[in-house]
Scaffold this motif. Structure first.
Motif, PDB file in Angstrom:
ATOM      1  N   ALA A 101      45.331  17.275   2.157  1.00 25.18           N
ATOM      2  CA  ALA A 101      45.147  18.666   1.745  1.00 25.18           C
ATOM      3  C   ALA A 101      45.928  18.968   0.467  1.00 25.18           C
ATOM      4  O   ALA A 101      45.435  19.673  -0.425  1.00 25.18           O
ATOM      5  CB  ALA A 101      45.590  19.596   2.870  1.00 25.18           C
ATOM      6  N   ALA A 102      47.143  18.434   0.361  1.00 28.01           N
ATOM      7  CA  ALA A 102      47.947  18.672  -0.843  1.00 28.01           C
ATOM      8  C   ALA A 102      47.284  18.063  -2.077  1.00 28.01           C
ATOM      9  O   ALA A 102      47.308  18.645  -3.167  1.00 28.01           O
ATOM     10  CB  ALA A 102      49.355  18.092  -0.654  1.00 28.01           C
ATOM     11  N   ALA A 108      42.297  21.107  -7.210  1.00 27.26           N
ATOM     12  CA  ALA A 108      41.781  22.447  -7.475  1.00 27.26           C
ATOM     13  C   ALA A 108      42.601  23.149  -8.554  1.00 27.26           C
ATOM     14  O   ALA A 108      42.051  23.809  -9.454  1.00 27.26           O
ATOM     15  CB  ALA A 108      41.792  23.268  -6.192  1.00 27.26           C
ATOM     16  N   GLN A 109      43.927  22.995  -8.490  1.00 22.40           N
ATOM     17  CA  GLN A 109      44.787  23.648  -9.485  1.00 22.40           C
ATOM     18  C   GLN A 109      44.553  23.076 -10.877  1.00 22.40           C
ATOM     19  O   GLN A 109      44.475  23.825 -11.863  1.00 22.40           O
ATOM     20  CB  GLN A 109      46.257  23.471  -9.071  1.00 22.40           C
ATOM     21  CG  GLN A 109      47.247  24.052 -10.072  1.00 22.40           C
ATOM     22  CD  GLN A 109      48.674  23.947  -9.572  1.00 22.40           C
ATOM     23  OE1 GLN A 109      48.940  24.118  -8.385  1.00 22.40           O
ATOM     24  NE2 GLN A 109      49.606  23.671 -10.475  1.00 22.40           N
ATOM     25  N   ASP A 111      41.798  21.503 -12.012  1.00 20.17           N
ATOM     26  CA  ASP A 111      40.462  21.874 -12.488  1.00 20.17           C
ATOM     27  C   ASP A 111      40.419  23.326 -12.952  1.00 20.17           C
ATOM     28  O   ASP A 111      39.781  23.660 -13.959  1.00 20.17           O
ATOM     29  CB  ASP A 111      39.439  21.655 -11.373  1.00 20.17           C
ATOM     30  CG  ASP A 111      39.192  20.174 -11.102  1.00 20.17           C
ATOM     31  OD1 ASP A 111      39.590  19.350 -11.948  1.00 20.17           O
ATOM     32  OD2 ASP A 111      38.611  19.846 -10.056  1.00 20.17           O
ATOM     33  N   GLU A 112      41.111  24.196 -12.233  1.00 25.96           N
ATOM     34  CA  GLU A 112      41.103  25.608 -12.599  1.00 25.96           C
ATOM     35  C   GLU A 112      41.827  25.849 -13.913  1.00 25.96           C
ATOM     36  O   GLU A 112      41.463  26.741 -14.678  1.00 25.96           O
ATOM     37  CB  GLU A 112      41.755  26.425 -11.475  1.00 25.96           C
ATOM     38  CG  GLU A 112      41.631  27.926 -11.669  1.00 25.96           C
ATOM     39  CD  GLU A 112      42.194  28.689 -10.488  1.00 25.96           C
ATOM     40  OE1 GLU A 112      41.783  29.837 -10.286  1.00 25.96           O
ATOM     41  OE2 GLU A 112      43.056  28.141  -9.778  1.00 25.96           O
ATOM     42  N   SER A 113      42.848  25.040 -14.196  1.00 26.48           N
ATOM     43  CA  SER A 113      43.605  25.241 -15.433  1.00 26.48           C
ATOM     44  C   SER A 113      42.914  24.618 -16.645  1.00 26.48           C
ATOM     45  O   SER A 113      43.143  25.042 -17.769  1.00 26.48           O
ATOM     46  CB  SER A 113      45.013  24.645 -15.283  1.00 26.48           C
ATOM     47  OG  SER A 113      44.946  23.236 -15.129  1.00 26.48           O
ATOM     48  N   LEU A 114      42.060  23.614 -16.425  1.00 27.11           N
ATOM     49  CA  LEU A 114      41.424  22.923 -17.550  1.00 27.11           C
ATOM     50  C   LEU A 114      40.154  23.616 -18.038  1.00 27.11           C
ATOM     51  O   LEU A 114      39.812  23.512 -19.218  1.00 27.11           O
ATOM     52  CB  LEU A 114      41.096  21.482 -17.151  1.00 27.11           C
ATOM     53  CG  LEU A 114      42.271  20.520 -16.970  1.00 27.11           C
ATOM     54  CD1 LEU A 114      41.774  19.155 -16.539  1.00 27.11           C
ATOM     55  CD2 LEU A 114      43.080  20.405 -18.254  1.00 27.11           C
ATOM     56  N   TRP A 115      39.463  24.287 -17.133  1.00 25.11           N
ATOM     57  CA  TRP A 115      38.151  24.827 -17.469  1.00 25.11           C
ATOM     58  C   TRP A 115      38.170  26.347 -17.414  1.00 25.11           C
ATOM     59  O   TRP A 115      38.948  26.940 -16.681  1.00 25.11           O
ATOM     60  CB  TRP A 115      37.090  24.296 -16.496  1.00 25.11           C
ATOM     61  CG  TRP A 115      36.998  22.810 -16.490  1.00 25.11           C
ATOM     62  CD1 TRP A 115      37.545  21.959 -15.596  1.00 25.11           C
ATOM     63  CD2 TRP A 115      36.326  21.990 -17.446  1.00 25.11           C
ATOM     64  NE1 TRP A 115      37.278  20.663 -15.911  1.00 25.11           N
ATOM     65  CE2 TRP A 115      36.508  20.644 -17.051  1.00 25.11           C
ATOM     66  CE3 TRP A 115      35.580  22.255 -18.592  1.00 25.11           C
ATOM     67  CZ2 TRP A 115      35.979  19.579 -17.763  1.00 25.11           C
ATOM     68  CZ3 TRP A 115      35.039  21.190 -19.293  1.00 25.11           C
ATOM     69  CH2 TRP A 115      35.241  19.872 -18.887  1.00 25.11           C
ATOM     70  N   ASN A 165      51.065  22.044 -13.442  1.00 25.35           N
ATOM     71  CA  ASN A 165      50.332  20.911 -12.872  1.00 25.35           C
ATOM     72  C   ASN A 165      51.243  19.710 -12.667  1.00 25.35           C
ATOM     73  O   ASN A 165      51.127  18.984 -11.668  1.00 25.35           O
ATOM     74  CB  ASN A 165      49.158  20.536 -13.775  1.00 25.35           C
ATOM     75  CG  ASN A 165      48.090  21.609 -13.811  1.00 25.35           C
ATOM     76  OD1 ASN A 165      48.026  22.461 -12.932  1.00 25.35           O
ATOM     77  ND2 ASN A 165      47.246  21.570 -14.826  1.00 25.35           N
ATOM     78  N   SER A 166      52.145  19.475 -13.610  1.00 20.89           N
ATOM     79  CA  SER A 166      53.082  18.351 -13.480  1.00 20.89           C
ATOM     80  C   SER A 166      53.987  18.540 -12.276  1.00 20.89           C
ATOM     81  O   SER A 166      54.250  17.594 -11.522  1.00 20.89           O
ATOM     82  CB  SER A 166      53.911  18.209 -14.752  1.00 20.89           C
ATOM     83  OG  SER A 166      53.103  17.896 -15.859  1.00 20.89           O
ATOM     84  N   ALA A 167      54.458  19.775 -12.083  1.00 21.04           N
ATOM     85  CA  ALA A 167      55.317  20.042 -10.921  1.00 21.04           C
ATOM     86  C   ALA A 167      54.553  19.836  -9.628  1.00 21.04           C
ATOM     87  O   ALA A 167      55.059  19.230  -8.673  1.00 21.04           O
ATOM     88  CB  ALA A 167      55.865  21.468 -10.996  1.00 21.04           C
ATOM     89  N   ALA A 168      53.312  20.316  -9.573  1.00 21.80           N
ATOM     90  CA  ALA A 168      52.509  20.150  -8.358  1.00 21.80           C
ATOM     91  C   ALA A 168      52.208  18.675  -8.094  1.00 21.80           C
ATOM     92  O   ALA A 168      52.239  18.222  -6.951  1.00 21.80           O
ATOM     93  CB  ALA A 168      51.211  20.942  -8.480  1.00 21.80           C
TER      94      ALA A 168
END
Length: 490
Positions: A101-102, A108-109, A111-115, A165-168
């Motif tokens: 799940a992680a 998802a995070q 993809d949402e930040s790139l597009w 994103n790097s932190a996640a």
């Protein structure tokens, strides 16, 4: 008096431009600090070999162990139990699903930040609004129909999204290492619990025999008391010894059954489905134990790798807190149809569109942004200290395991010698008793001495085998996913 002008935005933009031109990082790199490289783990250097020839262990410095280290015990039943636990343990299954799940949340995070985000919006409303005084009805009733496609995108000028994103991603890495540690812990616990159950089973059997011998002594004492050959005090002493031995059995049996129950639960079974005990005398002591160099240990143990990932999380969050102090640029666009009636909304006259851009520069947030950045700096220093402490704890774990094995080898050698001597003495007394040269009580005394020595040997054997499993776990060797489990995953 002229007014003082406050204009932080130009200075912030200038600093941002300088950072972009110079390529200066907004936070630390997250590289692990230099770690100590001890000459050997424990206070005293570990010998290359331990134990006598018939029970010798060799430490191979710098060699990486095979993932399925439990096979070195030479028991097909034990290997099957470990592999069943890795497939069926419910705590592992929960951790595996949480990790999956992680990873999906990270995807998802990213993809949402790139597009850009694109949404379709439909709206139908009936409204009642107040009219203008003296210019018509006091209220107006009208309908609104609208349908739009909206798009928006925020440019990651200073890496806010990238650092988030790097932190996640580093957090997912840490969770992955924790899952690996959980798998190794389950494997080691199965081995140690199985050895403990086998040891307790053997101890219960030997203690029951000791109780039987003590009862035989009491019966003989009663006969001799009737003949006047012994005193009442001697009989009472023999009875007390027998009852003391009998009193030790319930707690021992409870520990034995608890070990069996724990083993069943580790394997994903109910306690009543616990497997039969192993024969501890048939387990092989692993002859070679790989011993990683301290520098290699840093790249093998999951707790160290997880601490390294946590350091990278803290570095990315510090950079993120700094990047949030700089401007952010967003653009948006919309296109659709709108009108006060369905016919007008769908006609050419109902076309609506919009374009916009937004540049936001934080000016005053009550010191919150600076406080967050300072807090992230402290969090990074804490993560750095945690990494250093984790490395020291790992070295201590290995050192304690090596010392325990060294002492286990000495204890097992001494207990084996005591068992061999007492067994020979018992056999001699048994033969003489059969010839009538010794009374039966002397043979029983020799057997008691042998059984007590055998109990010590069983405990020493179990300790050495269990501590060997602990050392395998301390080395941080990875575990391969069994083919059955890999095939079962979607």
């Amino acid at each position: 008096m002229s007014a003082v002008r406050f204009s932080p935005a130009p200075r912030t933009l200038a600093l941002a431009a300088a950072l972009l031109v110079s390529g200066c990082a907004l936070g630390p790199t997250g590289e692990a600090p230099a770690s100590p490289q001890p000459a050997h783990y424990a206070v005293d250097a570990t010998p290359a070999t331990l134990g006598p020839q018939e029970a010798r262990q060799k430490f191979v410095l710098g060699q990486r162990a095979v993932p399925q280290w439990w096979r070195a015990y030479g028991s097909q039943e034990l290997s099957a139990w470990v592999e069943e636990a890795l497939r069926s343990n419910h705590s592992l299954a929960q951790a595996d699903r949480n990790l999956a799940a992680a990873r999906l949340q990270l995807r998802a995070q990213i993809d949402e930040s790139l597009w850009p985000t694109i949404d379709a919006v439909g709206q139908a409303q009936r409204q009642r609004a107040l009219g203008l005084p003296n210019l018509g009805p006091t209220t107006n009733l009208y309908n609104v129909f609208a349908g739009q496609i909206r798009a928006s995108y925020t440019f990651d000028l200073f890496g806010v999204e990238r650092f988030a994103n790097s932190a996640a991603a580093a957090q997912v890495d840490a969770q992955s290492y924790q899952f690996d540690a959980a798998r190794r812990s389950v494997a080691a616990n199965v081995v140690i619990t199985a050895i403990n159950a086998a040891s307790l089973h053997a101890q219960v059997m030997h203690t029951e025999r000791l109780v039987a011998l003590a009862d035989a002594d009491v019966e003989e004492m009663q006969r001799r008391l009737a003949l006047g050959a012994v005193s009442q005090d001697e009989l009472l002493s023999a009875q007390a010894s027998a009852q003391s031995l009998r009193a030790s059995l319930p707690a021992m049996k409870a520990q034995w059954q608890a070990s069996r129950h724990a083993l069943a639960v580790l394997m994903g079974r109910t306690p009543d489905a616990a497997p039969a005990d192993l024969d501890i005398s048939r387990l092989q002591l692993p002859g070679e134990v790989p011993l990683a160099l301290p520098s290699e240990l840093l790249r093998q143990r999951p707790d160290i790798l997880a601490a390294d990932a946590a350091l990278k999380v803290a570095a990315a969050e510090q950079a993120l807190a700094t990047a949030e102090m700089f401007p952010s640029l967003s653009i948006s666009a919309s296109f659709g149809q709108s009108g006060f009636s369905w016919a007008k909304a769908t006609s050419g006259a109902g076309a609506v569109w919009g374009l916009g851009a937004s540049l936001t520069q934080p000016l005053f947030h009550g010191g919150a942004l600076s406080a967050r950045r300072d807090a992230s700096k402290e969090a990074y220093l804490a993560a750095e200290a945690n990494y250093r402490q984790t490395v020291l704890n790992a070295f201590q774990n290995v050192a304690d395991s090596l010392v325990a094995l060294t002492q286990d080898a000495d204890a097992l050698q001494a207990s084996t010698a005591a068992r061999a001597a007492s067994e020979q003495g018992w056999r001699n007394a048994q033969r003489r008793a059969q010839l009538g040269a010794y009374p039966a009580s002397a043979a029983r005394a020799g057997e008691r001495q042998y059984l007590n020595a055998r109990l010590g040997e069983v405990r020493a054997t179990a300790s050495r085998m269990s501590d060997t499993a602990t050392l395998f776990q301390a080395m941080g060797v990875g575990i391969e996913t069994p083919p059955q489990q890999a095939a079962a995953k979607p």
